[in-house]
Design a protein around this motif. Structure first.
Motif, short mmCIF file in Angstrom:
data_model
loop_
_atom_site.label_atom_id
_atom_site.label_comp_id
_atom_site.label_asym_id
_atom_site.label_seq_id
_atom_site.Cartn_x
_atom_site.Cartn_y
_atom_site.Cartn_z
N ARG A 1 0.86 -1.17 0.00
CA ARG A 1 0.00 0.00 0.00
C ARG A 1 0.89 1.21 0.00
O ARG A 1 1.47 1.57 1.00
N VAL B 1 2.81 4.50 0.32
CA VAL B 1 2.70 5.62 1.24
C VAL B 1 3.72 6.67 0.82
O VAL B 1 4.89 6.35 0.62
N PHE B 2 3.28 7.89 0.70
CA PHE B 2 4.21 8.98 0.40
C PHE B 2 4.58 9.69 1.68
O PHE B 2 3.70 10.03 2.47
N CYS B 3 5.85 9.89 1.89
CA CYS B 3 6.26 10.57 3.12
C CYS B 3 5.70 11.99 3.09
O CYS B 3 5.95 12.73 2.15
N PRO B 4 4.97 12.37 4.14
CA PRO B 4 4.30 13.66 4.11
C PRO B 4 5.17 14.83 4.59
O PRO B 4 4.69 15.95 4.63
N ILE B 5 6.40 14.56 4.96
CA ILE B 5 7.25 15.65 5.42
C ILE B 5 7.63 16.50 4.23
O ILE B 5 8.10 15.99 3.21
N VAL B 6 7.39 17.80 4.39
CA VAL B 6 7.63 18.73 3.29
C VAL B 6 9.04 18.60 2.75
O VAL B 6 10.01 18.65 3.49
N LEU C 1 2.86 1.11 5.72
CA LEU C 1 2.89 2.03 6.85
C LEU C 1 4.05 1.70 7.79
O LEU C 1 4.63 2.59 8.40
N PHE D 1 7.03 3.17 6.41
CA PHE D 1 7.01 4.61 6.65
C PHE D 1 7.54 4.93 8.03
O PHE D 1 8.34 5.86 8.21
N TYR E 1 10.64 7.29 8.73
CA TYR E 1 10.51 8.51 9.51
C TYR E 1 11.53 8.54 10.64
O TYR E 1 12.21 9.54 10.84
N ASN E 2 11.63 7.41 11.33
CA ASN E 2 12.58 7.37 12.45
C ASN E 2 14.02 7.50 11.98
O ASN E 2 14.85 8.05 12.69
N PRO F 1 13.37 17.65 11.28
CA PRO F 1 13.10 16.64 10.25
C PRO F 1 14.16 16.54 9.17
O PRO F 1 14.10 15.65 8.35
N THR G 1 3.71 22.78 -3.22
CA THR G 1 2.77 22.13 -2.31
C THR G 1 1.36 22.50 -2.69
O THR G 1 1.09 23.64 -2.97
#
Lengths: 519, 258
Positions: free
Chosen positions: B69, B71-76, B85, B88, B92-93, B108, B256
């Motif tokens: 599934r 998932v696109f990393c949502p961090i700008v 997930l 993800f 992220y970590n 970030p 964005t």
């Protein structure tokens, strides 16, 4: 639809010892074949490998199904078989009919042997026009049956292979009338079901050619594999996205009564296919939904949900209930009234699903509950007091993500009263406090951390309830303890502006400069 | 001033418009991805006898659908695509949690972290800035502009890069209760001693209270907070219970969507 009941002793290929190594080899190949097999498996088309089950006198050679043959051999045999068929059709002399039947039978055998029949070869060799010819009116019963069977399996293949059946469609539809022999009608229905399963374009064609009514009529008798096949084919035919077919179907004389009758009396297998028809009726057509909710169908569905243990049946029954509840507020307002027995029963049955080991049941049961929990305050109180709550709390903390999200909807809906106007929602303090003290906040913070926008929004919205509603700053302390501040601060750098703003609002308001100073 | 007005307006917005939880009936079309796993289950169960699917095969097929599934990393600014997930979370970590070794604040990206370290913990930076050199980098990568103060950089972000002032998220650090009390006491003391100077400093570094103190100040502050009685000149790593982010994200521009 494969013949799942071993009605006659002949039909029991699974126990055949000769086939077992071949089957094993196939299994080993299965995982490596990968994508192609997966696609074939997930299609809503079904290969007919053992024929329709009724009083047919067609001999099936069970060994055939198990012998693994090289694909290329199979293909060359297919080409020859089609050539034979061609000759048989043009042959005029004595025994012409038997020749045709034999040729058809041979082709049918080749198309039923393996999981990946030589469909492309058959089409390329020109099988379809020949098979269409064999479907001409007045043809012998066996001939019709074998031809329809061949077409069924050709239609079970890839999209372009299914589409190749176009020339034969009107004939297939013609033979599902009442005048046809039952097995022939069933086999044709099966073929049509495969074609309908391909996609919207073909569905529209079938509908415009008049497939709906005769198929619907095949659903009316009490029992038999024909009823089951017809129901399955219908579910493929009406599945939309255009709701017209579903709306047409509910209006056909006798359909509603038959649906109820089947839910009341039929065995699990038949009830399963009928339930899928109801799934599509209720998902697509508001007319159908409003007709259905005024019958006993909800009662019958709840009974099935509570009493059955067959996953195959539970899935469409649960989903039908979900669609009927989501599709028409009448269901929750007039039928599932707190205090009525049916309401207690449905909550109990849904709790049973929440407790099941099957992911689909847990997820969709939570969805249904969330919609009931979106009703009146007395609905919320009823659910709150039920056996569902401990299950929900458990799932919120430990279940896989998609289930967690649905459960979050239930819990949140239980804590918020129906809104009077715009502005801040009205909290149901008892419920909120109890849930929070049972440890649900961590589950919501998990959602806040996920990459799923909807889940993150849910999490933030629930945290707002907690921060606003818990007395004496308990909310703030709890959120901080569960690393909620950290989770909210992530949104500082998040792409989604709504979420950024929401997170900022919460942190600013509840964890601002004055936080904790006055203690 | 323009900026004050914006700020006021946003304050009201912040206070009154949180999108509260609102229970609604949720309905899905038959082809909605929500129903996908149930649909797959239907087909698997229907075909299992004809195709002799074993339990393992069925489970593998179910998992395939579930796990894959995108998932696109949502961090700008991060354009990573993950396959699930769980992936993800790992991503992220690994990528978006660089933390400052001095104050444990988390950033970030490493670029933002290094900007923070210069601005908050580097006395040379402070010295040059005090002498009027433009030291405050624009947070948008590739812009290259440097401003003379924290506030003017913020203004630049709003003027040139359309950062809304809600972005200007002055994160106070959430010290422990003890720390907050002490911080308040210190604040009172300093204000009594040198009012003017303090105010000026505070103005320039509003929201970055680490800047109120010099590096020495931080060290002595730390020593008051730690419970050990070892030498106070040691800055211990990760002493903060919670973390704060004082920077605006580095890109909210044309690309964005919102």
């Amino acid at each position: 639809m494969a013949d799942e009941s071993a009605a006659t002793p002949k039909r029991d290929p699974i126990k055949n010892p000769v086939g077992s190594t071949a089957a094993q080899k196939r299994k080993q190949n299965a995982v490596s074949v990968g994508k192609e097999r997966r696609e074939a498996l997930f299609r809503t088309k079904r290969l007919c490998r053992a024929g329709v089950s009724t009083d047919t006198d067609i001999p099936i050679d069970d060994n055939d199904m198990m012998i693994e043959e090289e694909q290329s051999i199979l293909e060359s045999q297919t080409t020859s078989a089609v050539q034979e068929l061609n000759l048989a059709i043009t042959f005029q002399g004595k025994g012409a009919v038997q020749k045709k039947v034999n040729a058809l039978r041979e082709l049918r055998r080749l198309l039923s042997k393996s999981e990946f029949p030589p469909i492309e070869t058959a089409i390329k060799s020109g099988a379809i026009p020949l098979l269409a010819q064999c479907l001409s009116f007045g043809s012998q019963h066996e001939q019709l049956l074998e031809a329809a069977w061949c077409l069924t399996n050709i239609a079970a293949g890839k999209p372009e292979e299914t589409r190749a059946l176009l020339p034969a469609l009107p004939l297939l539809i013609a033979h599902i009338g009442e005048k046809s022999s039952v097995p022939v009608a069933e086999q044709c229905a099966w073929a049509i079901g495969n074609v309908a399963g391909e996609g919207d374009e073909l569905r529209q064609i079938l509908i415009s050619q008049g497939a709906l009514l005769p198929l619907a009529k095949m659903m009316l008798p009490n029992k038999g594999s024909t009823v089951r096949t017809a129901a399955w084919a219908l579910s493929n035919l009406i599945k939309g996205p255009d709701p017209k077919a579903a709306t047409e179907l509910i209006k056909v004389d006798g359909v509603v009564e038959a649906i109820l009758r089947h839910f009341r009396k039929s065995d699990d297998e038949l009830a399963t296919e009928i339930a899928w028809v109801v799934v599509y009726l209720s998902a697509l057509s508001t007319v159908a939904t409003s007709v259905l909710v005024k019958t006993d169908v909800l009662q019958l569905l709840v009974e099935r949900l509570a009493s059955s243990n067959s996953l195959q049946l539970l899935i469409p029954v649960l989903r039908s209930l979900g669609n009927l509840i989501a599709g028409d507020a009448y269901t929750t307002n007039a039928i599932l009234v707190p205090g009525h027995e049916i309401t207690d029963n449905i909550i109990r049955a849904l709790s049973k699903c929440l407790n099941s080991e099957h992911r689909v049941l847990k997820k969709e049961a939570a969805w249904v509950l969330s919609n009931i929990a979106a009703g009146s305050v007395s609905h919320k109180q009823l659910i709150y007091k039920s056996e569902a709550v401990p299950l929900l709390l458990q799932l919120l903390l430990t279940a896989p993500f998609d289930i967690k999200k649905e459960v979050a909807y239930v819990v949140g809906n239980l804590c918020v009263a129906p809104s009077e106007g715009s502005g801040r929602s009205t909290l149901i303090f008892d419920h909120l406090v109890s849930f929070v003290r049972s440890g649900c906040v961590r589950g919501f913070i998990d959602l806040v951390r996920s990459a799923d926008i909807e889940a993150a929004r849910l999490g933030l919205q629930f945290l707002e309830l907690v921060l606003r509603g818990m007395p004496n700053g308990e909310g703030q302390k709890l959120v901080e303890r569960e690393d909620g501040i950290d989770a909210m601060e992530r949104f500082q750098f998040h792409e989604n502006e709504d979420l950024r703003i929401m997170a900022n609002q919460l942190v600013d308001k509840y964890f601002g400069e004055d936080y904790g100073i006055d203690e | 001033m323009m900026m004050v007005d914006n700020h006021l307006q946003t304050q009201t917005q912040l206070q009154s418009e949180f999108q509260c939880w609102y229970p609604v009936l949720r309905r899905f079309g038959p082809d909605d991805p929500f129903f996908a796993s149930g649909n797959i289950e239907r087909e698997l169960l229907a075909k299992q006898i004809a195709l002799e699917l074993t339990e393992e095969e069925k489970q593998a097929l179910r998992n395939f659908e579930d796990d894959y599934r995108e998932v696109f990393c949502p961090i700008v600014g991060c354009e990573a695509t993950l396959r699930s997930l769980t992936e993800f979370e790992d991503h992220y970590n690994a990528r978006h949690t660089s933390s400052c070794s001095v104050c444990s604040r988390v950033y970030p990206t490493s670029r933002l972290l290094s900007i923070h370290v210069s601005e908050a913990h580097d006395s040379f930076f402070q010295a040059k800035a005090a002498r009027g050199y433009p030291m405050y980098e624009c947070l948008v990568e590739g812009c290259g502009e440097k401003l003379k103060s924290y506030k003017s950089r913020h203004q630049h972000l709003m003027d040139k890069h359309n950062f809304p002032s809600t972005y200007e998220f002055f994160k106070k650090t959430r010290l422990s209760k003890k720390g907050r009390v002490k911080k308040n006491q210190r604040k009172q003391k300093h204000m009594a001693v040198d009012n003017n100077e303090k105010e000026k400093e505070e103005e320039e570094s509003s929201g970055m209270e680490v800047e109120e103190e010099t590096l020495d100040g931080i060290i002595s502050g730390v020593s008051k907070l730690t419970t050990s009685d070892s030498s106070p000149s040691v800055i211990s790593f990760g002493r903060r219970h919670t973390r704060g982010l004082t920077f605006v994200p580095r890109a909210v521009q044309r690309d964005t969507k919102k």
